[in-house]
Write a protein that holds these residues in place. Structure first.
Motif, PDB file in Angstrom:
ATOM      1  N   PRO A  46     -10.472  33.232 -18.553  1.00 18.49           N
ATOM      2  CA  PRO A  46     -11.277  32.094 -18.113  1.00 18.49           C
ATOM      3  C   PRO A  46     -11.233  31.934 -16.589  1.00 18.49           C
ATOM      4  O   PRO A  46     -10.202  32.171 -15.960  1.00 18.49           O
ATOM      5  N   VAL A  47     -12.361  31.516 -16.009  1.00 18.61           N
ATOM      6  CA  VAL A  47     -12.465  31.404 -14.554  1.00 18.61           C
ATOM      7  C   VAL A  47     -11.406  30.464 -13.999  1.00 18.61           C
ATOM      8  O   VAL A  47     -10.815  30.721 -12.942  1.00 18.61           O
ATOM      9  N   VAL A  48     -11.116  29.371 -14.697  1.00 21.69           N
ATOM     10  CA  VAL A  48     -10.142  28.411 -14.183  1.00 21.69           C
ATOM     11  C   VAL A  48      -8.758  29.045 -14.073  1.00 21.69           C
ATOM     12  O   VAL A  48      -7.984  28.734 -13.150  1.00 21.69           O
ATOM     13  N   GLN A  49      -8.412  29.978 -14.987  1.00 20.93           N
ATOM     14  CA  GLN A  49      -7.123  30.661 -14.894  1.00 20.93           C
ATOM     15  C   GLN A  49      -7.111  31.665 -13.743  1.00 20.93           C
ATOM     16  O   GLN A  49      -6.074  31.855 -13.097  1.00 20.93           O
ATOM     17  N   VAL A  50      -8.257  32.290 -13.482  1.00 21.38           N
ATOM     18  CA  VAL A  50      -8.358  33.189 -12.333  1.00 21.38           C
ATOM     19  C   VAL A  50      -8.164  32.404 -11.041  1.00 21.38           C
ATOM     20  O   VAL A  50      -7.439  32.830 -10.136  1.00 21.38           O
ATOM     21  N   LEU A  51      -8.801  31.240 -10.954  1.00 22.69           N
ATOM     22  CA  LEU A  51      -8.663  30.403  -9.760  1.00 22.69           C
ATOM     23  C   LEU A  51      -7.216  29.940  -9.581  1.00 22.69           C
ATOM     24  O   LEU A  51      -6.674  29.952  -8.466  1.00 22.69           O
ATOM     25  N   GLY A  52      -6.579  29.518 -10.671  1.00 23.83           N
ATOM     26  CA  GLY A  52      -5.198  29.055 -10.591  1.00 23.83           C
ATOM     27  C   GLY A  52      -4.236  30.158 -10.198  1.00 23.83           C
ATOM     28  O   GLY A  52      -3.323  29.955  -9.385  1.00 23.83           O
ATOM     29  N   THR A  53      -4.421  31.358 -10.748  1.00 21.80           N
ATOM     30  CA  THR A  53      -3.556  32.497 -10.417  1.00 21.80           C
ATOM     31  C   THR A  53      -3.755  32.915  -8.966  1.00 21.80           C
ATOM     32  O   THR A  53      -2.793  33.254  -8.263  1.00 21.80           O
ATOM     33  N   ASN A  54      -4.995  32.883  -8.493  1.00 23.65           N
ATOM     34  CA  ASN A  54      -5.282  33.172  -7.089  1.00 23.65           C
ATOM     35  C   ASN A  54      -4.518  32.225  -6.172  1.00 23.65           C
ATOM     36  O   ASN A  54      -3.948  32.633  -5.153  1.00 23.65           O
ATOM     37  N   LYS A  55      -4.483  30.943  -6.536  1.00 24.88           N
ATOM     38  CA  LYS A  55      -3.764  29.947  -5.727  1.00 24.88           C
ATOM     39  C   LYS A  55      -2.261  30.205  -5.722  1.00 24.88           C
ATOM     40  O   LYS A  55      -1.584  30.016  -4.710  1.00 24.88           O
ATOM     41  N   SER A  56      -1.721  30.615  -6.868  1.00 21.85           N
ATOM     42  CA  SER A  56      -0.274  30.834  -6.957  1.00 21.85           C
ATOM     43  C   SER A  56       0.172  31.955  -6.034  1.00 21.85           C
ATOM     44  O   SER A  56       1.296  31.944  -5.520  1.00 21.85           O
ATOM     45  N   ALA A  57      -0.702  32.937  -5.808  1.00 25.14           N
ATOM     46  CA  ALA A  57      -0.377  34.024  -4.877  1.00 25.14           C
ATOM     47  C   ALA A  57      -0.645  33.600  -3.443  1.00 25.14           C
ATOM     48  O   ALA A  57       0.152  33.865  -2.536  1.00 25.14           O
ATOM     49  N   ALA A  58      -1.767  32.911  -3.225  1.00 28.14           N
ATOM     50  CA  ALA A  58      -2.178  32.562  -1.865  1.00 28.14           C
ATOM     51  C   ALA A  58      -1.211  31.604  -1.190  1.00 28.14           C
ATOM     52  O   ALA A  58      -0.983  31.691   0.023  1.00 28.14           O
ATOM     53  N   VAL A  59      -0.625  30.687  -1.949  1.00 32.09           N
ATOM     54  CA  VAL A  59       0.242  29.679  -1.336  1.00 32.09           C
ATOM     55  C   VAL A  59       1.475  30.325  -0.708  1.00 32.09           C
ATOM     56  O   VAL A  59       1.979  29.864   0.327  1.00 32.09           O
ATOM     57  N   VAL A  60       1.941  31.425  -1.288  1.00 34.88           N
ATOM     58  CA  VAL A  60       3.132  32.099  -0.754  1.00 34.88           C
ATOM     59  C   VAL A  60       2.805  32.809   0.554  1.00 34.88           C
ATOM     60  O   VAL A  60       3.509  32.664   1.561  1.00 34.88           O
ATOM     61  N   GLY A  61       1.712  33.579   0.573  1.00 38.62           N
ATOM     62  CA  GLY A  61       1.331  34.282   1.786  1.00 38.62           C
ATOM     63  C   GLY A  61       0.965  33.344   2.907  1.00 38.62           C
ATOM     64  O   GLY A  61       1.313  33.566   4.080  1.00 38.62           O
ATOM     65  N   THR A  62       0.260  32.253   2.594  1.00 38.69           N
ATOM     66  CA  THR A  62      -0.133  31.271   3.609  1.00 38.69           C
ATOM     67  C   THR A  62       1.087  30.583   4.206  1.00 38.69           C
ATOM     68  O   THR A  62       1.149  30.353   5.417  1.00 38.69           O
ATOM     69  N   THR A  63       2.061  30.256   3.362  1.00 35.14           N
ATOM     70  CA  THR A  63       3.287  29.615   3.862  1.00 35.14           C
ATOM     71  C   THR A  63       4.048  30.551   4.796  1.00 35.14           C
ATOM     72  O   THR A  63       4.534  30.126   5.857  1.00 35.14           O
ATOM     73  N   ALA A  64       4.149  31.820   4.436  1.00 30.45           N
ATOM     74  CA  ALA A  64       4.837  32.793   5.288  1.00 30.45           C
ATOM     75  C   ALA A  64       4.129  32.927   6.632  1.00 30.45           C
ATOM     76  O   ALA A  64       4.774  32.973   7.689  1.00 30.45           O
ATOM     77  N   ALA A  65       2.790  32.969   6.615  1.00 30.85           N
ATOM     78  CA  ALA A  65       2.038  33.066   7.860  1.00 30.85           C
ATOM     79  C   ALA A  65       2.227  31.813   8.708  1.00 30.85           C
ATOM     80  O   ALA A  65       2.379  31.896   9.934  1.00 30.85           O
ATOM     81  N   ALA A  66       2.229  30.635   8.070  1.00 30.56           N
ATOM     82  CA  ALA A  66       2.414  29.381   8.804  1.00 30.56           C
ATOM     83  C   ALA A  66       3.767  29.339   9.499  1.00 30.56           C
ATOM     84  O   ALA A  66       3.878  28.952  10.671  1.00 30.56           O
ATOM     85  N   VAL A  67       4.810  29.749   8.785  1.00 32.97           N
ATOM     86  CA  VAL A  67       6.158  29.768   9.375  1.00 32.97           C
ATOM     87  C   VAL A  67       6.208  30.726  10.558  1.00 32.97           C
ATOM     88  O   VAL A  67       6.792  30.419  11.611  1.00 32.97           O
ATOM     89  N   THR A  68       5.587  31.891  10.420  1.00 32.56           N
ATOM     90  CA  THR A  68       5.565  32.872  11.507  1.00 32.56           C
ATOM     91  C   THR A  68       4.870  32.315  12.735  1.00 32.56           C
ATOM     92  O   THR A  68       5.348  32.453  13.864  1.00 32.56           O
ATOM     93  N   TYR A  69       3.727  31.663  12.554  1.00 33.51           N
ATOM     94  CA  TYR A  69       2.990  31.077  13.675  1.00 33.51           C
ATOM     95  C   TYR A  69       3.803  29.991  14.370  1.00 33.51           C
ATOM     96  O   TYR A  69       3.892  29.942  15.602  1.00 33.51           O
TER      97      TYR A  69
END
Length: 262
Positions: A46-69
């Motif tokens: 289901p599309v909603v599960q794809v969107l949710g799984t995408n967020k679960s991965a994105a939040v980790v990479g975005t947080t790492a980039a934010a800390v680096t900046y």
């Protein structure tokens, strides 16, 4: 983990997550790579599960980039957090309506928004490459950033998501007169807030494939850290160039999928 996923598909999704983390850290928009990859790789999910799984991965990479900046360049963390809190509220509202989104509307909607971003950047060659003017930002501009960047883009991030980082960078540069490196650093803090808000709603809805998300998050984390370091080292001109290339490439890909894809 989806029971029907093959090792080949999983490997390709990991590569997409790695590249998406790098793109997201430099100019944003990594979801425009990872989300279509998930939609293609998990056609029966289901599309909603794809969107949710995408967020679960994105939040980790975005947080790492934010800390680096934050560790490497001056960032007005307080201003970023105020915008981020508004974005958090917006993303909660967007994620609430995300269950009703049909995958058929994703491509045309994203293409229209991307065309607007590309036209804006190309018609202003010096956009985001000059140093920001000295002196404090006016309250009116901060309020505009909270409403437009925070609530507006935050709602979009919770509803659909892909391209949020790129839209944040362009909006922050225009509204707060930041150069692209400072805007990218600020955008990462805001984007962490929107990702957390949206992921919270998806979690409450049971719409996250956590095992797959954890694997993709690891690769997204590596890509995010590498991308942030490259953006800091190369400067605003590099960020602008990557922004244009990424937007054009994604527009071509989405247009092909829309009119010539199966």
């Amino acid at each position: 983990m989806p029971p029907d996923i093959s090792l080949t598909v999983l490997s390709l999704l990991c590569l997409a997550a790695l590249a998406a983390g790098w793109i997201d850290a430099v100019v944003g928009g990594g979801g425009l790579l990872l989300l279509p990859a998930l939609l293609v790789g998990l056609p029966h999910t289901p599309v909603v599960q794809v969107l949710g799984t995408n967020k679960s991965a994105a939040v980790v990479g975005t947080t790492a980039a934010a800390v680096t900046y934050v560790r490497k360049t001056p960032v007005d963390v307080w201003a970023a957090l105020r915008i981020g809190l508004a974005a958090l509220a917006g993303s909660l509202g967007g994620a609430f309506f995300a269950a009703g989104i049909n995958s058929a509307v994703l491509r045309p909607l994203i293409m229209v928004i991307l065309l607007g971003v590309l036209a804006f950047v190309l018609l202003r060659p010096a956009f985001g490459t000059a140093s920001a003017p000295s002196g404090p930002v006016t309250r009116r501009r901060v309020l505009a950033a909270i409403l437009l960047v925070g609530l507006g883009i935050g709602f979009y991030d919770g509803l659909i998501g892909p391209g949020t980082g790129a839209f944040l960078i362009v909006a922050l540069s225009a509204v707060l007169r930041m150069d692209l490196v400072a805007a990218s650093a600020t955008a990462k803090i805001v984007n962490v807030c929107t990702n957390v808000g949206a992921l919270t709603v998806f979690t409450l809805q049971g719409a996250v494939l956590w095992q797959l998300g954890a694997v993709l998050a690891l690769f997204n984390l590596i890509g995010g850290m590498v991308g942030a370091r490259m953006a800091l080292k190369r400067g605003a001109g590099f960020v602008r160039g990557v922004l244009v290339v990424v937007v054009v490439a994604l527009l071509c890909k989405l247009a092909y999928d829309q009119w010539y894809g199966a």
